[in-house]
Enzyme design. Structure first.
Site, PDB file in Angstrom:
ATOM      1  N   LYS A   1       1.007  75.218 -12.394  1.00  0.00           N
ATOM      2  CA  LYS A   1       1.851  74.028 -12.720  1.00  0.00           C
ATOM      3  C   LYS A   1       1.348  72.966 -13.408  1.00  0.00           C
ATOM      4  CE  LYS A   1       5.130  74.422  -8.830  1.00  0.00           C
ATOM      5  NZ  LYS A   1       6.384  74.820  -9.805  1.00  0.00           N
TER       6      LYS A   1
ATOM      7  N   ARG B   1      10.650  83.423  -3.924  1.00  0.00           N
ATOM      8  CA  ARG B   1      11.532  84.799  -3.771  1.00  0.00           C
ATOM      9  C   ARG B   1      10.543  85.981  -2.994  1.00  0.00           C
ATOM     10  NH1 ARG B   1      12.733  84.937 -10.031  1.00  0.00           N
ATOM     11  NH2 ARG B   1      12.242  82.760  -9.364  1.00  0.00           N
TER      12      ARG B   1
END
Length: 464
Positions: free
Chosen positions: A243, A317
């Protein structure tokens, strides 16, 4: 941090009157002459959140007026009256007994949540104004809700330096001990032995002290079965798909799903709901090292489905997938996952709404009705089956990050549903953070959807 509580009843408690503009003249006409003249001289108009202290004839304090605003203001805000907790002078206050019962209940809960302070690292100043629990409200229930919310906020607000996977485990263990729950933990290389390969893959790059783990807590021995699954990514660098710094600054909150299910679990246990509760938390740090999982890797899962990794920053996820598969193996009456999962959800509904997914129309209606009752807004999103091909890459059974950027929250939810199988299932894609202060919701970590789910439990699980 101390849990906010109500003040002990006192005969000399100062009276609070909650006032809408349409009722202002009637309220003022009931005040003593000195207080009425003071209110008019100050130009009090009952605007939303306005607070006016009222003097007696000797200049002492007799109470206060709190503005509720007009219909538009009330539609645009929550817990409007509770903001007074941070504005009033020190003292013990009591709501006017004539206050509408629903408004009294909302204000009382909001007062407790407004009184929350995160002071682990620096004093934030205690709330000076204490409220006596209004007559007719279930004070014990409101205390339990506020305590669960405070736990969620504390966990999210704590920086990753003090809230790694082991620290999250310790917080869960403390909660389990408080309520006599049972807890088991599978950590490190034992995750592979326990057939939890996705949790291991995401967390294996972290140091040994911050090794990945699956926290499994159980409580209750009778009633319907409820399994809560919370994303516990204690810090998310993005992995090898690193990120940018601007996106990494808030990643201490990436365990907000775990924090929220623990807060909800505390509410359930404190209230003694007649159900059998299981809480599953995959706790990891998505770190960068030579052992980090890579874009292009194909990973095995507990359910037997293979997953192609097209973005290591879509790790939430993955860890949820193994936990959901484990939870589904016991076929609970209801399974709910909560996760700070996608930026797409924030783009769709912003930071104030908790989007949720379910195939059961009755469950969706029950949750939505409860959300309106307890001022915990949610918004149903679709498990849109025509998007299923987007998560099927061909080279593996599933793709953790479909290209194109379309419908990111929906495709993430569809991915998770594959692991929930035939279990009755709802998924919440929450934000877990209040970006600016609002009544009862200071800036920082915040629970989303937990109070709505708690209120909906009788309908969802047929509880008495």
């Amino acid at each position: 941090m101390p849990t906010p509580d109500f003040a002990a009843p006192r005969a000399d408690a100062l009276t609070l009157r909650l006032v809408a503009p349409n009722d202002l003249d009637a309220v003022l006409s009931d005040l003593p002459d000195a207080a009425r003249a003071w209110a008019r001289a100050q130009g009090f108009s009952a605007a939303a959140g306005a607070v006016l202290t009222l003097p007696d004839a000797q200049g002492g304090l007799t109470g206060a007026l709190i503005g509720l605003g007009d219909d538009m203001a009330r539609a645009r805000g929550r817990f409007i009256a509770a903001g007074a907790a941070s504005k009033l002078p020190e003292g013990t206050y009591a709501l006017d007994p004539a206050t509408d019962p629903d408004l009294a209940r909302e204000t009382a809960l909001g007062w407790l949540m407004e009184s929350y302070r995160f002071d682990r690292y620096a004093s934030q100043g205690a709330a000076r104004a204490a409220l006596v629990a209004p007559d007719g409200v279930d004070a014990d229930r409101l205390r339990a809700i506020a305590a669960g919310e405070a736990l969620t906020r504390d966990l999210i607000n704590t920086p990753a330096s003090d809230m790694g996977p082991a620290d999250l485990e310790a917080a869960a263990a403390e909660l389990a001990a408080q309520f006599g729950a049972r807890m088991a933990v599978t950590a490190g290389e034992h995750l592979l032995e326990g057939n939890l390969p996705l949790i291991h893959a995401v967390g294996r790059a972290a140091t040994a002290a911050r090794a990945p783990r699956l926290i499994d807590m159980r409580w209750g021995d009778a009633g319907p079965t409820l399994t809560l699954v919370g994303k516990g990514v204690c810090f998310d660098t993005g992995g090898l798909n690193l990120k940018p710094g601007s996106s990494m600054g808030l990643m201490k909150k990436d365990m907000g799903g775990a924090a929220t299910v623990l807060g909800l679990a505390q509410m359930i246990m404190a209230l003694g709901l007649k159900l059998r509760l299981r809480v599953l938390i995959p706790a990891v740090e998505n770190a960068v090292s030579a052992d980090a999982f890579r874009p292009g890797d194909i990973l095995a899962s507990r359910k037997g489905l293979s997953v192609e990794v097209n973005n290591t920053d879509a790790e939430g996820r993955l860890v949820l997938a193994d936990a959901l598969a484990m939870g589904a193996e016991e076929s609970p009456d209801l399974m709910i996952s909560m996760a700070t999962l996608t930026g797409a959800a924030r783009v769709a509904v912003g930071p104030d709404l908790a989007p949720f997914y379910t195939d059961a129309d009755d469950d969706a209606a029950a949750i939505s009705r409860a959300a309106a009752r307890v001022a915990d807004p949610v918004w149903r999103m679709p498990f849109h089956a025509p998007y299923e091909p987007m998560i099927e890459p061909g080279i593996a059974d599933l793709d953790n990050a479909p290209s194109g950027g379309m419908a990111g929250s929906i495709t993430a939810a569809l991915f998770l549903r594959r692991f929930a199988g035939e279990t009755r299932y709802a998924h919440f894609d929450i934000y877990g953070w209040n970006p600016k202060p609002a009544p009862a919701r200071p800036k920082g970590g915040v629970g989303m959807g937990a109070r709505a789910l708690l209120d909906a439990m009788p309908n969802l699980l047929g509880l008495e």
